[in-house]
Structure formats: C-alpha cells, structure tokens
Design an enzyme around this catalytic site. Structure first.
Site, PDB file in Angstrom:
ATOM      1  CB  ALA A 115      51.701  44.961 121.003  1.00  0.00           C
ATOM      2  N   GLY A 158      49.307  50.090 120.386  1.00  0.00           N
ATOM      3  CA  GLY A 158      49.527  50.638 121.519  1.00  0.00           C
ATOM      4  C   GLY A 158      50.406  51.726 122.467  1.00  0.00           C
ATOM      5  CD  GLU A 161      45.830  50.095 121.827  1.00  0.00           C
ATOM      6  OE1 GLU A 161      46.651  49.381 121.972  1.00  0.00           O
ATOM      7  OE2 GLU A 161      44.512  49.310 121.829  1.00  0.00           O
ATOM      8  CD  GLU A 181      46.153  48.394 117.073  1.00  0.00           C
ATOM      9  OE1 GLU A 181      46.025  49.371 115.794  1.00  0.00           O
ATOM     10  OE2 GLU A 181      46.280  49.307 117.712  1.00  0.00           O
TER      11      GLU A 181
HETATM   12  N1  CAA Z   1      57.083  45.992 116.867  1.00  0.00           N
HETATM   13  C1  CAA Z   1      58.768  45.890 116.894  1.00  0.00           C
HETATM   14  N2  CAA Z   1      59.193  46.461 115.940  1.00  0.00           N
HETATM   15  C2  CAA Z   1      58.895  47.898 115.800  1.00  0.00           C
HETATM   16  C3  CAA Z   1      57.926  48.182 115.609  1.00  0.00           C
HETATM   17  C4  CAA Z   1      56.796  47.389 116.184  1.00  0.00           C
HETATM   18  N3  CAA Z   1      55.273  48.222 116.864  1.00  0.00           N
HETATM   19  N4  CAA Z   1      57.592  49.077 115.450  1.00  0.00           N
HETATM   20  C5  CAA Z   1      59.193  49.419 114.820  1.00  0.00           C
HETATM   21  N5  CAA Z   1      60.028  48.472 115.508  1.00  0.00           N
HETATM   22  C6  CAA Z   1      61.742  48.067 114.320  1.00  0.00           C
HETATM   23  C7  CAA Z   1      61.278  48.043 112.912  1.00  0.00           C
HETATM   24  O1  CAA Z   1      60.989  46.592 113.338  1.00  0.00           O
HETATM   25  C8  CAA Z   1      62.903  48.336 113.017  1.00  0.00           C
HETATM   26  O2  CAA Z   1      63.549  47.717 113.049  1.00  0.00           O
HETATM   27  P1  CAA Z   1      64.747  46.806 112.320  1.00  0.00           P
HETATM   28  O3  CAA Z   1      65.701  47.815 112.509  1.00  0.00           O
HETATM   29  O4  CAA Z   1      65.091  45.330 113.185  1.00  0.00           O
HETATM   30  O5  CAA Z   1      63.881  46.992 111.497  1.00  0.00           O
HETATM   31  C9  CAA Z   1      62.837  50.067 114.067  1.00  0.00           C
HETATM   32  O6  CAA Z   1      61.851  49.498 114.896  1.00  0.00           O
HETATM   33  C10 CAA Z   1      62.564  50.888 112.808  1.00  0.00           C
HETATM   34  O7  CAA Z   1      61.862  50.672 112.657  1.00  0.00           O
HETATM   35  P2  CAA Z   1      61.374  51.485 111.128  1.00  0.00           P
HETATM   36  O8  CAA Z   1      62.717  51.201 110.125  1.00  0.00           O
HETATM   37  O9  CAA Z   1      60.220  50.413 110.734  1.00  0.00           O
HETATM   38  O10 CAA Z   1      60.868  52.919 110.859  1.00  0.00           O
HETATM   39  P3  CAA Z   1      60.365  53.883 109.889  1.00  0.00           P
HETATM   40  O11 CAA Z   1      60.862  55.722 110.130  1.00  0.00           O
HETATM   41  O12 CAA Z   1      60.435  53.017 108.850  1.00  0.00           O
HETATM   42  O13 CAA Z   1      58.968  54.000 110.071  1.00  0.00           O
HETATM   43  C11 CAA Z   1      56.488  53.570 111.560  1.00  0.00           C
HETATM   44  C12 CAA Z   1      58.318  53.777 111.357  1.00  0.00           C
HETATM   45  C13 CAA Z   1      56.052  53.999 110.890  1.00  0.00           C
HETATM   46  C14 CAA Z   1      57.117  53.307 113.212  1.00  0.00           C
HETATM   47  C15 CAA Z   1      56.269  52.242 111.361  1.00  0.00           C
HETATM   48  O14 CAA Z   1      58.242  51.080 112.406  1.00  0.00           O
HETATM   49  C16 CAA Z   1      55.840  50.734 112.152  1.00  0.00           C
HETATM   50  O15 CAA Z   1      54.993  51.259 110.781  1.00  0.00           O
HETATM   51  N6  CAA Z   1      55.476  50.446 112.591  1.00  0.00           N
HETATM   52  C17 CAA Z   1      54.620  49.726 113.176  1.00  0.00           C
HETATM   53  C18 CAA Z   1      53.719  50.188 113.628  1.00  0.00           C
HETATM   54  C19 CAA Z   1      52.048  49.551 114.338  1.00  0.00           C
HETATM   55  O16 CAA Z   1      51.605  48.698 113.313  1.00  0.00           O
HETATM   56  N7  CAA Z   1      51.674  49.671 115.277  1.00  0.00           N
HETATM   57  C20 CAA Z   1      50.814  48.873 116.077  1.00  0.00           C
HETATM   58  C21 CAA Z   1      51.130  46.812 116.322  1.00  0.00           C
HETATM   59  S1  CAA Z   1      49.885  46.690 116.954  1.00  0.00           S
HETATM   60  C22 CAA Z   1      49.542  46.851 118.697  1.00  0.00           C
HETATM   61  O17 CAA Z   1      49.670  47.730 118.695  1.00  0.00           O
HETATM   62  C23 CAA Z   1      48.582  45.706 118.839  1.00  0.00           C
HETATM   63  C24 CAA Z   1      47.773  46.869 119.690  1.00  0.00           C
HETATM   64  O18 CAA Z   1      46.471  47.064 120.163  1.00  0.00           O
HETATM   65  C25 CAA Z   1      47.957  46.347 121.624  1.00  0.00           C
END
Ligand code: CAA
Length: 307
Positions: A115, A158, A161, A181
C-alpha cells in the site's frame, strides 16, 4: 487437497484436459455478454485513460488479458487510484467474451511494494472508519475468470496480498515476498494475515508477519505460496501459456471449477464436499459437459460452446 496449495490445485484443475478454444457465444456465468466490439471499445478507451496500469490482450486470439501495474517510480505502490483502475480493468476483462483468463504483473523490480505509505502516513483512525479504508481492495477476488499473478521483484504488504487474492501465483527467480507492515507500526490490512496462514501454515506466516522479513522465490515455492519459479524474462510468457491452456476449456466449467476450489477456503470439509458435489452435478446441466465426454469417447477434441 490438504497437501496441495490453492494455486497448484486450480492450475491442475484447469489444465487437466486438452480442448479447443472457441470464442464464447451465448452467455457466460449467467451474465449477458456485451458484444466483442463493444467490450474492446470500452477496454481501449479506458486503457488510454489509465494512469497507473497498462492493459493488453495476449495469447491465441487475445484470450488472455494482461494487466501490468505501472507506477515504476514508487515501485508500484498501491495508491487508491491504482487500485480503482485495477478493479475497473479486471471487471472489463471479466465481461470480455474473448478473454478466458487474466495475468497481473508488475515490473522486474517490483510486482508491488505494498500500500502507498505516503498516502497512508497522515490518515487518522476516524478517516479509516469513515472511508472503510481498503474495503475496495478485494475487487480482485470478485472476478470470476481465473487470475494468474506473475510476480517479479518485490511483492510486499499489499503487493503480496494482491498476489494471494489471485488464483495462481508464478514467481520470477528474484521475486521477494513479505508482509513487512510490522516494521512501519501496523499489520496486514488486505488479507495478508489470513491468506498467508492458509497458504503456508501458521508458523511460517507468523514468522513473516512478526519479523517483517522477506522470503525468496525459492522459499515461496518450497512453502507452497507459488506454483513455480521462472527466469524473470520468461515469467509473463509462462503465465500467459497457463492462461492459454485454460482458454481451451469451457468458460462455464472453468468458472465452476474456480468457485469450487475457492470454497475450500471458506467452508468446513463436509460443507465444501457438499458444495463441490452440487457444482459437479450442475455440470451435467451444461452442453459442454455432454460435449466433453462425447468427444473423449469419440477420440476427438471437444468443441465447447461455453453453454
Ligand atoms: N509506498 C510508497 N512509496 C513507496 C513504497 C510504498 N509502499 N515502497 C517504495 N516506495 C517508494 C520509495 O519511497 C521511493 O520513492 P522516492 O524515490 O520518492 O523516495 C521509491 O519507491 C523507491 O524505493 P526505495 O528507494 O526504498 O527502493 P529500495 O530498492 O531501496 O527498497 C523496498 C525497496 C525494500 C521495497 C523499500 O522501498 C520498502 O521497504 N518499501 C516499503 C515496503 C512496505 O513496507 N510495504 C508495506 C506497506 S503497508 C501495506 O501494504 C498495508 C496493507 O496490508 C495493505
């Protein structure tokens, strides 16, 4: 059934019998079928207005819908507009009589990184309640045609999911699955805690949800979360091949088969067996059941009419 995971069973049910794909006539799943030209016109006009996804038709005669999540800068983070577009495209493909199955994929780096955290950051509890936040995410589960997730790269939160809402998951060799999460102070909100536990068992699901650690494609395969693992550049074509195979069967019977396997997730064993038996009996009310068996006896390919 206990030993086999949902994706493998659905795949097995769908590919068991060779047949010839005939573009549908009459009715599918009791819903009136819009004309092919009308559906294609809708698809094309919507496709041009989609901002976060790409929609195409692949495979023999365009029998497999292909939806590509396309928000590369945010690693396909699932913002609301993207989910609305995804639901809309899936509904359109579900109603398209030339489409037998749908593949959902992302990029080589990310199926979807979850998400959209930036969108969620400032949401208050009351906003979640008032808007029933994420309620519309289950649109994928309301599609009656088989959906195959082709997961390259990250399928997190998500993203994992949504993949699990699909009927079959194929993984690229570098895919990573996770429910991280917990790391950002929340828990899965679109079925992760429930579907993951059913797919890989309580202990492994607990470990993934409580640590936030990712698993590799190979682990996901060993644990039964995915059906198979492929080189990244061949993943989507492998998924389309499965869709093409499904397209050789009767759409009416494929729909019943998907429904039967999905019921195993909802019902007790005795209720599920009863439900399956009723659906099995109802296949005998279709022309395609008669044609399928007749063709077998006559040693020829069946000519299904989706009726
Ligand atoms: N939401 C919004 N933006 C996101 C994102 C997310 N889930 N995941 C990545 N991005 C964005 C980053 O903010 C970044 O944007 P900017 O360049 O503007 O800063 C861009 O995508 C690239 O990401 P990274 O620089 O972090 O890339 P990386 O290769 O270093 O890392 C990653 C990749 C490990 C996937 C890391 O981005 C990450 O941990 N993302 C979050 C994953 C996460 O926590 N997902 C769960 C979300 S909550 C959820 O999903 C609830 C539910 O059950 C519905």
């Amino acid at each position: 059934m206990a030993a086999l995971m949902k994706g493998r069973v659905l795949q097995l049910c769908s590919v068991l019998r060779e047949g010839r794909h005939i573009q549908s006539r009459g009715r599918i799943f009791q819903q009136p079928i819009p004309s092919l030209a009308l559906v294609n016109a809708r698809l094309m006009s919507k496709e041009s207005t989609y901002e976060h996804i790409l929609v195409d038709k692949k495979g023999d005669g365009g029998c497999v819908g292909l939806v590509t999540l396309n928000r590369p800068k945010a690693l396909n983070a699932l913002c609301d507009p993207l989910m609305i577009e995804l639901n809309d495209a899936l509904k359109t493909l579900d109603a398209d009589p030339s489409v037998a199955a749908v593949v959902i994929t992302g990029s080589e780096k990310a199926f979807a990184a979850g998400a959209d955290i930036k969108q969620m950051e400032n949401i208050e509890y009351v906003d979640c309640v008032k808007s029933n936040f994420l309620a519309h995410w289950d649109g994928v589960t309301r599609i009656r045609k088989p959906i195959i997730a082709a997961v390259n790269g990250y399928a997190l939160g998500g993203g994992c999911e949504v993949a699990m809402m699909c009927d079959i998951i194929l993984a690229g060799e570098k895919a990573k699955f996770g429910q991280p999460e917990i790391i950002i102070g929340t828990i899965p909100g679109a079925g992760g805690s429930q579907r993951l536990a059913k797919a890989i068992g309580k202990s492994r699901a607990m470990q993934m949800c409580l640590t936030g650690d990712m698993i590799t494609a190979q682990q996901a395969n060993d644990w039964g979360l995915v059906s198979s693992v492929h080189p990244p550049d061949q993943l989507v074509s492998e998924a389309i091949k499965i869709g093409e195979k499904i397209a050789t069967h009767s759409k009416v019977i494929v729909g019943m088969c998907k429904e039967a396997v999905n019921k195993s997730y909802e019902l007790s064993l005795s209720e599920g067996l009863n439900y399956e038996k009723k659906l099995f009996h109802s296949t005998f009310a279709t022309s395609d059941r008669a044609e399928g068996m007749k063709a077998f006896v006559q040693k020829r390919k069946p000519e299904f009419t989706d009726s």
